[in-house]
Each structure stands twice: as structure tokens, then as C-alpha cells.
Motif scaffolding. Structure first.
Motif, PDB file in Angstrom:
ATOM      1  N   GLN A  85     -20.409  -0.441 -96.600  1.00  0.00           N
ATOM      2  CA  GLN A  85     -21.826  -0.209 -96.853  1.00  0.00           C
ATOM      3  C   GLN A  85     -22.597  -0.371 -95.547  1.00  0.00           C
ATOM      4  O   GLN A  85     -22.241  -1.223 -94.718  1.00  0.00           O
ATOM      5  CB  GLN A  85     -22.378  -1.199 -97.884  1.00  0.00           C
ATOM      6  CG  GLN A  85     -21.753  -1.088 -99.264  1.00  0.00           C
ATOM      7  CD  GLN A  85     -22.072   0.229 -99.938  1.00  0.00           C
ATOM      8  OE1 GLN A  85     -23.143   0.792 -99.747  1.00  0.00           O
ATOM      9  NE2 GLN A  85     -21.137   0.727-100.745  1.00  0.00           N
ATOM     10  N   PRO A  86     -23.650   0.415 -95.340  1.00  0.00           N
ATOM     11  CA  PRO A  86     -24.458   0.213 -94.127  1.00  0.00           C
ATOM     12  C   PRO A  86     -25.196  -1.119 -94.184  1.00  0.00           C
ATOM     13  O   PRO A  86     -25.644  -1.539 -95.256  1.00  0.00           O
ATOM     14  CB  PRO A  86     -25.431   1.397 -94.145  1.00  0.00           C
ATOM     15  CG  PRO A  86     -25.533   1.789 -95.584  1.00  0.00           C
ATOM     16  CD  PRO A  86     -24.181   1.513 -96.178  1.00  0.00           C
ATOM     17  N   ARG A 110     -30.621   0.675 -93.374  1.00  0.00           N
ATOM     18  CA  ARG A 110     -30.844   2.108 -93.500  1.00  0.00           C
ATOM     19  C   ARG A 110     -31.577   2.627 -92.266  1.00  0.00           C
ATOM     20  O   ARG A 110     -32.202   1.878 -91.530  1.00  0.00           O
ATOM     21  CB  ARG A 110     -31.674   2.417 -94.757  1.00  0.00           C
ATOM     22  CG  ARG A 110     -31.070   1.871 -96.040  1.00  0.00           C
ATOM     23  CD  ARG A 110     -29.812   2.611 -96.432  1.00  0.00           C
ATOM     24  NE  ARG A 110     -29.163   1.996 -97.609  1.00  0.00           N
ATOM     25  CZ  ARG A 110     -28.062   2.459 -98.188  1.00  0.00           C
ATOM     26  NH1 ARG A 110     -27.495   3.548 -97.704  1.00  0.00           N
ATOM     27  NH2 ARG A 110     -27.536   1.841 -99.220  1.00  0.00           N
ATOM     28  N   MET A 129     -26.369   0.840 -86.338  1.00  0.00           N
ATOM     29  CA  MET A 129     -25.518   1.478 -87.338  1.00  0.00           C
ATOM     30  C   MET A 129     -25.188   2.876 -86.825  1.00  0.00           C
ATOM     31  O   MET A 129     -25.908   3.850 -87.060  1.00  0.00           O
ATOM     32  CB  MET A 129     -26.218   1.550 -88.690  1.00  0.00           C
ATOM     33  CG  MET A 129     -26.274   0.241 -89.467  1.00  0.00           C
ATOM     34  SD  MET A 129     -24.640  -0.508 -89.821  1.00  0.00           S
ATOM     35  CE  MET A 129     -23.692   0.870 -90.436  1.00  0.00           C
ATOM     36  N   SER A 168     -22.924   5.000 -87.595  1.00  0.00           N
ATOM     37  CA  SER A 168     -22.648   6.027 -88.593  1.00  0.00           C
ATOM     38  C   SER A 168     -23.912   6.496 -89.308  1.00  0.00           C
ATOM     39  O   SER A 168     -23.897   7.561 -89.939  1.00  0.00           O
ATOM     40  CB  SER A 168     -21.616   5.523 -89.604  1.00  0.00           C
ATOM     41  OG  SER A 168     -21.977   4.248 -90.108  1.00  0.00           O
ATOM     42  N   ASN A 169     -25.001   5.747 -89.251  1.00  0.00           N
ATOM     43  CA  ASN A 169     -26.275   6.254 -89.763  1.00  0.00           C
ATOM     44  C   ASN A 169     -26.788   7.385 -88.876  1.00  0.00           C
ATOM     45  O   ASN A 169     -27.384   8.344 -89.351  1.00  0.00           O
ATOM     46  CB  ASN A 169     -27.336   5.148 -89.794  1.00  0.00           C
ATOM     47  CG  ASN A 169     -27.132   4.148 -90.914  1.00  0.00           C
ATOM     48  OD1 ASN A 169     -26.168   4.244 -91.664  1.00  0.00           O
ATOM     49  ND2 ASN A 169     -28.032   3.190 -91.023  1.00  0.00           N
ATOM     50  N   PRO A 186     -22.818  10.435 -88.488  1.00  0.00           N
ATOM     51  CA  PRO A 186     -21.814  10.180 -89.534  1.00  0.00           C
ATOM     52  C   PRO A 186     -20.396  10.534 -89.109  1.00  0.00           C
ATOM     53  O   PRO A 186     -19.430   9.965 -89.634  1.00  0.00           O
ATOM     54  CB  PRO A 186     -22.284  11.077 -90.689  1.00  0.00           C
ATOM     55  CG  PRO A 186     -23.748  11.283 -90.446  1.00  0.00           C
ATOM     56  CD  PRO A 186     -23.912  11.303 -88.954  1.00  0.00           C
ATOM     57  N   ALA A 199     -17.463   7.908 -88.199  1.00  0.00           N
ATOM     58  CA  ALA A 199     -16.712   7.103 -89.169  1.00  0.00           C
ATOM     59  C   ALA A 199     -16.094   8.011 -90.218  1.00  0.00           C
ATOM     60  O   ALA A 199     -16.641   9.070 -90.544  1.00  0.00           O
ATOM     61  CB  ALA A 199     -17.628   6.080 -89.833  1.00  0.00           C
ATOM     62  N   ARG A 228     -16.763   5.168 -95.062  1.00  0.00           N
ATOM     63  CA  ARG A 228     -16.783   4.005 -94.167  1.00  0.00           C
ATOM     64  C   ARG A 228     -18.000   4.083 -93.251  1.00  0.00           C
ATOM     65  O   ARG A 228     -18.586   5.147 -93.055  1.00  0.00           O
ATOM     66  CB  ARG A 228     -15.506   3.961 -93.322  1.00  0.00           C
ATOM     67  CG  ARG A 228     -14.243   3.820 -94.142  1.00  0.00           C
ATOM     68  CD  ARG A 228     -14.056   2.400 -94.626  1.00  0.00           C
ATOM     69  NE  ARG A 228     -13.639   1.530 -93.514  1.00  0.00           N
ATOM     70  CZ  ARG A 228     -13.658   0.195 -93.561  1.00  0.00           C
ATOM     71  NH1 ARG A 228     -14.098  -0.426 -94.627  1.00  0.00           N
ATOM     72  NH2 ARG A 228     -13.241  -0.511 -92.524  1.00  0.00           N
ATOM     73  N   HIS A 229     -18.353   2.941 -92.679  1.00  0.00           N
ATOM     74  CA  HIS A 229     -19.514   2.869 -91.790  1.00  0.00           C
ATOM     75  C   HIS A 229     -19.134   2.114 -90.525  1.00  0.00           C
ATOM     76  O   HIS A 229     -18.282   1.209 -90.557  1.00  0.00           O
ATOM     77  CB  HIS A 229     -20.689   2.173 -92.487  1.00  0.00           C
ATOM     78  CG  HIS A 229     -21.194   2.954 -93.665  1.00  0.00           C
ATOM     79  ND1 HIS A 229     -22.161   3.920 -93.549  1.00  0.00           N
ATOM     80  CD2 HIS A 229     -20.836   2.917 -94.982  1.00  0.00           C
ATOM     81  CE1 HIS A 229     -22.384   4.449 -94.735  1.00  0.00           C
ATOM     82  NE2 HIS A 229     -21.602   3.856 -95.622  1.00  0.00           N
ATOM     83  N   TYR A 239     -17.567  -6.497 -93.519  1.00  0.00           N
ATOM     84  CA  TYR A 239     -17.311  -5.865 -92.220  1.00  0.00           C
ATOM     85  C   TYR A 239     -16.145  -6.544 -91.504  1.00  0.00           C
ATOM     86  O   TYR A 239     -16.050  -7.778 -91.478  1.00  0.00           O
ATOM     87  CB  TYR A 239     -18.569  -5.881 -91.349  1.00  0.00           C
ATOM     88  CG  TYR A 239     -19.415  -4.643 -91.566  1.00  0.00           C
ATOM     89  CD1 TYR A 239     -19.545  -3.676 -90.587  1.00  0.00           C
ATOM     90  CD2 TYR A 239     -20.042  -4.430 -92.790  1.00  0.00           C
ATOM     91  CE1 TYR A 239     -20.302  -2.530 -90.804  1.00  0.00           C
ATOM     92  CE2 TYR A 239     -20.798  -3.300 -93.024  1.00  0.00           C
ATOM     93  CZ  TYR A 239     -20.915  -2.348 -92.031  1.00  0.00           C
ATOM     94  OH  TYR A 239     -21.652  -1.208 -92.258  1.00  0.00           O
TER      95      TYR A 239
END
Length: 428
Positions: A281-282, A285, A304, A306-307, A310, A313, A317-318, A360
Motif C-alpha cells: 500500500q502507498p 497519496r 513514493m 511508484s506514485n 508506476p 514497481a 506493489r509500491h 514495508y
């Protein structure tokens, strides 16, 4: 004409690419197993790991000249930042470019209203100026410049130290104010971005074609330069092999350039550590960087990844990265534990973030022993020239300009021009 280029970082690649396009025969030798120098990416288990947290400022003039930005599929950070302090998070942004967060940023108490106005006015003034105007005049530290510009200690400590500390790798803000103004201008004119397939894609654009044509030799460290009658005529490899050329370009980091040339180079090294964590989970946001404004921060900034991109990852997954300034005596395991504890302090009071952090796991750590050279006020006029002063020897590296990706590519440009000028003058 044959030019030997020692080092296949961004400066050496830019220089070699330009010379090759002009019909000059080039050979690049690189000590490591790949091109890009400090701008490389690794790939494992569906993740992309840049070798140290870096971003590309899409407003960089050299990037616009030498890179196909569209082909990099840039993934952009949102302007501003999330400031983490004393168990609370505060949003800052550029209201002209991020209207969705403008109201939250206007109401945040972490920065006094007058300082928010000062930031907008500074951005407008620097946007109107040419780069030469931004860099003109006497120099001073970034801290002195900010204070002289009227910014409060609250804003300096809570925003400028962690944000520009992450860029300069020094929260003291002793870096040249000219560097600050240039970077501020770049960020006000364009986004900070990541190529969809990693920062290494930048080096790939510059050098893959040269590599495919056999013009770059990897795993090829250089022991020393070869001099004949006062002119540098080649290099002796660590293997004992000798390579000869009409001109030799040293395109290595400053310490190696000093070793090979025995000429003065910028002293000192700024170090950094990038830690990567993976989770389901991130932690938060949005596409902003998270700054740790605590005075005793271990982590300077977290993001983050992967925010923003994307592609960094695998599905479901993040990827989170955390930046530690300087070196650390802690083992990797202890450093990961300490960083997770600091992340929990940054997001204290946010139940969703803390629950996400519980899942994590450490993935990778990169300890970058030479990330930048210190850029004290007044250093830039004292940096080496692309022409070494020794016949046949040239320099291409950020150490001739400034410590940035943009400067590395500019140095490569200038070095190529210097080599061509000498070729035309001597007709060899």
C-alpha cells in the motif's frame, strides 16, 4: 582525428556523441560495467532502482538540447512538498501550477503568509531573467541570500533546509546562492521528473548507439596518461595495454581527474544514502516529495516513487525511497531499521500511513561516496577549464561547470567544441 575519452558518464557520453556526429573517430573507455556514471538504474523483481535518488529537471537547457524528453516518457512530481514536522503534515505547492492543492497550501500555517508571497515573487523574478542574469554578480551562501531576501527562520528551517538540502546534499545551506537561484528557476519553469524506465534511460539515450557500435569499452580502467614531448598522446590501461589518440578527454569524477592529470580539482565530496522499501500500500497519496523538517532528522526526504512513476514497481506493489544525507556508520540492516523508525515519526498520527509502513520491507541500499563536490560561494570561476593547459589533454565533467546533470552535459558540449577548435587550428 582520433579522440580517446576516459569515462562514460553524462559528460563523456555527450562529448563523444557530439564528436562522433561531426565525423571524429572516438573511443570511450569506462572502468565500470555500464555507462552513465552516477546516472544508472538497476532492475530486479519488477522494481527499478536508481543508484541514488535523482530527478531530471525538465527545464534544464542541456537536457532540452541533447535528450528526446518525449521518448523518456517522463513521470512528473507535483510542485511543492509535504512538510512533516511534530506529528503533522503540511502541504506546500505552486498555486499557479497545482491548483488542486492551492487552497491547502494557502491555509497551511507552517509557512508565514508573507513568505508565501516572497516565494511567488522570487519565482516570477527569476522566470523573467536569463540564466546569465541569474548567475551574475557577487556570490554568497544560500542561507545569507534567503535571509537577505527577507525569509523568516521558520521558513528557512522548515522548507528550504530539507528541500534544498536534498538537492545540495547539505542542510546547512552553505551552497552558493547562484546554485540556489538556478535550481529555483528550473523548478519554477518545469517539473522535476523521472523517466518511466529509470534515470539510466538518460544515459541510454546518450550512449547506447555508441555502445552498440563498439565505440565504448567497458571494464577498462585507466592506470595513467601517456605523454610524449610534453603532449598527452594516450592512456595506459590497468591491463598494460596502451591506447593512443590525437586528443585525450578525461571525463571522470574530479578525484580521478586529479589522479590522472596531477592538476588541481574541486576538493571534498558530498555523500548520500538512498534506501528503497517495497510495500503493498502507498504510505501517502499524491506525487509530492515528503520533507522531514525535524532538526534531528535521519531521513531528509522520502518519496513514493511508484506514485510518480508506476513503472518503477510491479503490479500490486509500491516503491518508497528515503534519502539520508552524508555517510553513516550503521550497517545496512541497522540503517533500514533506523530509517523505518524515522518514517514512522514523519507520519505519526496518520493511521493509514503507519499501517502501510508495517508492511514495508527493505529492498536495496545505495551508499554514494561521491555524489557532488561542495559548491561554496565563489567556487565556480575557479573551476578547471575544458582545456587543461597541457597539449592534447581536455576535461569533460561537471567539475568544470557545477554539480548537476545539466552541468555535466554542458561540459561535454564545451569540451567537444574545444577539441574541434584545436583540430581546425592545427588541421590534424
Amino acid at each position: 582525428m582520433h579522440v580517446l575519452i576516459i569515462g562514460a558518464g553524462l559528460a563523456g557520453l555527450t562529448c563523444g556523441r557530439i564528436l562522433d556526429s561531426l565525423g571524429v573517430r572516438v573511443t570511450l573507455v569506462e572502468a565500470s560495467d555500464g555507462i552513465g556514471g552516477r546516472v544508472r538504474s538497476d532492475y530486479a523483481d519488477g522494481f527499478t532502482f536508481d543508484r541514488g535518488f535523482q530527478v531530471l529537471f525538465e527545464a534544464y537547457p542541456a537536457a532540452r538540447r541533447h535528450l528526446d524528453l518525449d521518448a523518456l516518457h517522463l513521470r512528473r512530481f507535483d510542485p511543492g512538498a509535504i512538510i512533516c514536522l511534530a506529528g503533522k503534515r503540511f502541504v506546500l505547492t505552486d498555486p499557479l501550477r497545482d491548483q488542486a492543492a492551492a487552497l491547502d497550501a494557502a491555509l497551511t500555517p507552517i509557512i508565514p503568509p508573507l513568505d508565501k508571497l516572497r516565494v511567488l515573487l522570487l519565482a516570477q523574478r527569476l522566470r523573467r531573467q536569463l540564466i546569465d542574469e541569474v548567475l551574475a554578480g557577487d556570490d554568497e551562501t544560500t542561507l545569507a541570500y534567503l535571509r537577505r531576501s527577507g525569509f523568516s527562520e521558520q521558513t528557512i528551517n522548515h522548507f528550504f533546509r530539507p528541500f534544498y538540502g536534498g538537492i545540495f546534499l547539505d542542510r546547512s545551506l552553505r551552497t552558493s546562492a547562484k546554485c540556489f537561484r538556478f535550481d529555483f528557476k528550473m523548478l519554477s519553469e518545469g517539473a522535476a521528473a523521472l523517466p518511466a524506465h529509470g534515470m539510466g534511460a538518460i544515459a541510454g539515450q546518450l550512449g547506447d548507439a555508441l555502445l552498440e557500435r563498439g565505440l565504448i569499452r567497458l571494464h577498462t580502467p585507466v592506470a595513467e596518461l601517456i605523454t610524449n614531448n610534453g603532449r598527452v598522446t594516450g592512456a595506459r590501461l590497468a591491463s598494460g595495454e596502451e591506447l593512443f589518440a590525437d586528443a585525450v578527454v578525461v571525463a571522470t569524477p574530479a578525484p580521478e581527474a586529479a589522479r590522472l592529470s596531477s592538476l588541481p580539482m574541486p576538493q571534498g565530496a558530498l555523500q548520500t544514502i538512498t534506501l528503497y522499501f517495497g510495500g503493498s500500500q502507498p504510505v501517502y497519496r499524491g506525487r509530492k516529495i515528503a520533507l522531514n523538517a525535524a532538526p534531528d532528522a535521519l531521513i531528509n526526504n522520502a518519496q513514493m516513487i511508484s506514485n510518480v512513476a508506476p513503472e518503477y514497481a510491479p503490479t500490486g506493489r509500491h516503491l518508497l525511497s528515503a534519502t539520508v544525507l552524508g555517510a553513516s556508520p550503521l550497517s545496512d540492516d541497522d540503517l533500514f531499521r533506523a530509517a523505518l523508525a524515522d518514517l514512522r515519526r514523519m507520519f505519526a498520527g496518520d493511521a493509514d500511513a503507519l499501517a502501510a509502513l508495517e508492511g514495508y520491507q527493505p529492498l536495496r541500499v545505495y551508499r554514494v561516496a561521491y555524489a557532488q563536490f561542495p559548491q561554496a560561494p565563489g567556487i565556480h570561476p575557479l573551476l578547471p577549464d575544458n582545456r587543461s593547459g597541457r597539449p592534447g589533454l581536455y576535461f569533460a565533467g561537471e567539475f568544470t561547470e557545477a554539480s548537476s546533470l545539466n552541468a555535466a552535459m554542458i561540459s561535454g558540449e564545451k569540451c567537444a567544441a574545444a577539441v574541434i577548435e584545436e583540430r581546425q587550428a592545427s588541421r590534424f
